[in-house]
Design a protein around this motif. Structure first.
Motif, PDB file in Angstrom:
ATOM      1  N   ASN A  30      39.299  33.588  48.535  1.00 58.01           N
ATOM      2  CA  ASN A  30      39.997  33.261  49.790  1.00 58.01           C
ATOM      3  C   ASN A  30      39.410  32.000  50.425  1.00 58.01           C
ATOM      4  O   ASN A  30      40.139  31.140  50.927  1.00 58.01           O
ATOM      5  CB  ASN A  30      39.892  34.417  50.773  1.00 58.01           C
ATOM      6  CG  ASN A  30      40.685  35.629  50.333  1.00 58.01           C
ATOM      7  OD1 ASN A  30      41.645  35.523  49.579  1.00 58.01           O
ATOM      8  ND2 ASN A  30      40.283  36.806  50.793  1.00 58.01           N
ATOM      9  N   CYS A  81      46.805  35.475  46.418  1.00 60.69           N
ATOM     10  CA  CYS A  81      46.895  36.459  45.329  1.00 60.69           C
ATOM     11  C   CYS A  81      46.555  35.827  43.989  1.00 60.69           C
ATOM     12  O   CYS A  81      45.833  36.416  43.173  1.00 60.69           O
ATOM     13  CB  CYS A  81      48.303  37.057  45.280  1.00 60.69           C
ATOM     14  SG  CYS A  81      48.730  38.090  46.691  1.00 60.69           S
ATOM     15  N   TYR A  82      47.065  34.620  43.756  1.00 56.93           N
ATOM     16  CA  TYR A  82      46.875  33.959  42.463  1.00 56.93           C
ATOM     17  C   TYR A  82      45.414  33.649  42.176  1.00 56.93           C
ATOM     18  O   TYR A  82      44.913  33.926  41.076  1.00 56.93           O
ATOM     19  CB  TYR A  82      47.700  32.671  42.442  1.00 56.93           C
ATOM     20  CG  TYR A  82      47.626  31.912  41.134  1.00 56.93           C
ATOM     21  CD1 TYR A  82      48.023  32.513  39.946  1.00 56.93           C
ATOM     22  CD2 TYR A  82      47.171  30.602  41.089  1.00 56.93           C
ATOM     23  CE1 TYR A  82      47.974  31.818  38.741  1.00 56.93           C
ATOM     24  CE2 TYR A  82      47.116  29.900  39.895  1.00 56.93           C
ATOM     25  CZ  TYR A  82      47.525  30.509  38.732  1.00 56.93           C
ATOM     26  OH  TYR A  82      47.462  29.824  37.548  1.00 56.93           O
ATOM     27  N   ARG A  84      42.798  34.982  43.526  1.00 56.89           N
ATOM     28  CA  ARG A  84      42.039  36.228  43.379  1.00 56.89           C
ATOM     29  C   ARG A  84      42.222  36.774  41.961  1.00 56.89           C
ATOM     30  O   ARG A  84      41.264  37.235  41.330  1.00 56.89           O
ATOM     31  CB  ARG A  84      42.509  37.258  44.400  1.00 56.89           C
ATOM     32  CG  ARG A  84      41.801  38.608  44.297  1.00 56.89           C
ATOM     33  CD  ARG A  84      40.298  38.481  44.383  1.00 56.89           C
ATOM     34  NE  ARG A  84      39.625  39.771  44.273  1.00 56.89           N
ATOM     35  CZ  ARG A  84      38.333  39.919  44.043  1.00 56.89           C
ATOM     36  NH1 ARG A  84      37.554  38.846  43.891  1.00 56.89           N
ATOM     37  NH2 ARG A  84      37.797  41.118  43.966  1.00 56.89           N
ATOM     38  N   ALA A  85      43.450  36.703  41.455  1.00 58.21           N
ATOM     39  CA  ALA A  85      43.716  37.147  40.087  1.00 58.21           C
ATOM     40  C   ALA A  85      42.944  36.291  39.082  1.00 58.21           C
ATOM     41  O   ALA A  85      42.387  36.806  38.108  1.00 58.21           O
ATOM     42  CB  ALA A  85      45.218  37.074  39.798  1.00 58.21           C
ATOM     43  N   TRP A 152      43.719  42.567  38.513  1.00 60.99           N
ATOM     44  CA  TRP A 152      44.187  41.204  38.262  1.00 60.99           C
ATOM     45  C   TRP A 152      45.702  41.170  38.083  1.00 60.99           C
ATOM     46  O   TRP A 152      46.369  40.234  38.537  1.00 60.99           O
ATOM     47  CB  TRP A 152      43.495  40.586  37.040  1.00 60.99           C
ATOM     48  CG  TRP A 152      43.969  41.117  35.705  1.00 60.99           C
ATOM     49  CD1 TRP A 152      43.370  42.075  34.949  1.00 60.99           C
ATOM     50  CD2 TRP A 152      45.147  40.723  34.988  1.00 60.99           C
ATOM     51  NE1 TRP A 152      44.100  42.313  33.811  1.00 60.99           N
ATOM     52  CE2 TRP A 152      45.194  41.494  33.801  1.00 60.99           C
ATOM     53  CE3 TRP A 152      46.164  39.798  35.241  1.00 60.99           C
ATOM     54  CZ2 TRP A 152      46.210  41.366  32.862  1.00 60.99           C
ATOM     55  CZ3 TRP A 152      47.188  39.679  34.310  1.00 60.99           C
ATOM     56  CH2 TRP A 152      47.204  40.453  33.128  1.00 60.99           C
ATOM     57  N   TYR A 155      47.470  41.465  41.555  1.00 62.08           N
ATOM     58  CA  TYR A 155      47.418  40.196  42.291  1.00 62.08           C
ATOM     59  C   TYR A 155      48.324  39.150  41.658  1.00 62.08           C
ATOM     60  O   TYR A 155      49.016  38.390  42.365  1.00 62.08           O
ATOM     61  CB  TYR A 155      45.980  39.670  42.346  1.00 62.08           C
ATOM     62  CG  TYR A 155      45.107  40.381  43.359  1.00 62.08           C
ATOM     63  CD1 TYR A 155      45.339  40.243  44.718  1.00 62.08           C
ATOM     64  CD2 TYR A 155      44.044  41.188  42.948  1.00 62.08           C
ATOM     65  CE1 TYR A 155      44.542  40.886  45.658  1.00 62.08           C
ATOM     66  CE2 TYR A 155      43.239  41.848  43.877  1.00 62.08           C
ATOM     67  CZ  TYR A 155      43.495  41.687  45.226  1.00 62.08           C
ATOM     68  OH  TYR A 155      42.709  42.343  46.148  1.00 62.08           O
ATOM     69  N   SER A 159      51.579  37.369  43.312  1.00 58.95           N
ATOM     70  CA  SER A 159      51.648  35.907  43.336  1.00 58.95           C
ATOM     71  C   SER A 159      53.010  35.426  42.858  1.00 58.95           C
ATOM     72  O   SER A 159      53.606  34.514  43.433  1.00 58.95           O
ATOM     73  CB  SER A 159      50.547  35.319  42.450  1.00 58.95           C
ATOM     74  OG  SER A 159      50.703  33.919  42.304  1.00 58.95           O
TER      75      SER A 159
END
Length: 287
Positions: A30, A81-82, A84-85, A152, A155, A159
């Protein structure tokens, strides 16, 4: 001309994933997203002044401004989200799921923008779906039992959903707005959203620090994102969303190539077949 801008967007988007992965090995995803957005915002406003469209900001219709803000919120959610994945999963598995957003974009374009669906596009959608499924299958089923193995995918899927909304909302928001100015406004929304998320999720007493070795990669990924955005939304302004989005998703080829070089991630035969199907399906979407 829209095709050239879409191809440029695909290249820079592919490089972005690799640079971002290098910058979030120890850094909170983040926080990295928020820092990257600063770079993108600076990049976007430089282009606004180069284009000389800064004076048009007071002339933006209320409807366009609303869609730009909504597009920015969708983009921010997609980014959070992306990355974090990417932080908890393999690049070669996260990217295919994210790029499958082109399928949802086409469906939304059909419903909201009344764009047509040909037989080739239908086959292409099926190819992308099957190819994505093949690419995310693990060589060993055991990793899916881990908490991270499931996280993953969640997320990455979120995304993709938010990315498809970004394309539709962005198309609606830049119909009466110069593309560079529209991109800069959207980026400002993403910046505010990203830093709010950082502040809300920050643990009390924990400093916001980034290793020097990763800060450079985070900034470079922001610059690559800025270049990708400027190309992408210029392409959206010139061409149909149902064609621009698929070309942009070919960035998966760039990402897979660089992930092999940088992270030594190898594709299994099944994953390679999936990549071929995703690529072929994406190309079919152009017809």
């Amino acid at each position: 001309m829209w095709l050239a801008f879409a191809a440029g967007s695909a290249f820079f988007a592919g490089v972005t994933s690799i640079l971002a992965k290098c910058g979030i090995r120890k850094t909170d995803s983040n926080l990295a997203t928020a820092i990257r957005t600063i770079v993108v915002l600076l990049f976007a406003w430089v282009m606004v002044f180069i284009a000389g469209s800064q004076g048009q900001i007071t002339q933006i219709p209320g409807r366009s401004l609303l869609f730009l803000v909504l597009s920015g919120l969708a983009t921010g959610a997609s980014w959070l989200c992306y990355f974090r994945a990417l932080q908890i999963g393999d690049v070669n598995k996260v990217v295919p799921v994210d790029k499958s957003s082109s399928v949802l974009t086409i469906l939304l374009a059909l419903i909201l923008l009344h764009e047509e669906l040909s037989v080739c596009k239908g086959i292409g959608i099926a190819g992308i779906g099957l190819g994505t499924w093949l690419m995310i299958q693990p060589k060993d089923p055991a990793p899916l039992e881990r908490k991270e193995g499931k996280a993953w995918f969640l997320y990455a899927a979120l995304s993709a959903v938010f990315a498809s909304l970004t394309s539709i909302l962005g198309k609606a928001g830049i119909e009466d707005v110069e593309s560079n100015l529209g991109t800069a406004i959207r980026t400002g929304v993403v910046l505010i959203m990203a830093w709010l998320v950082v502040l809300v999720t920050r643990k009390p007493g924990r400093p916001l620090t980034v290793p020097r070795s990763e800060l450079g990669f985070i900034c470079l990924s922001g610059a690559a994102t800025g270049a990708s955005w400027l190309c992408y939304y210029r392409a959206l302004q010139l061409g149909p969303a149902s064609l621009v989005a698929p070309v942009d998703k070919l960035s998966i080829l760039v990402t897979v190539a660089f992930s092999r070089i940088v992270f030594h991630e190898r594709l299994s035969r099944r994953s390679f077949l999936g990549l071929v199907l995703v690529t072929a399906g994406t190309l079919l979407l152009l017809f």
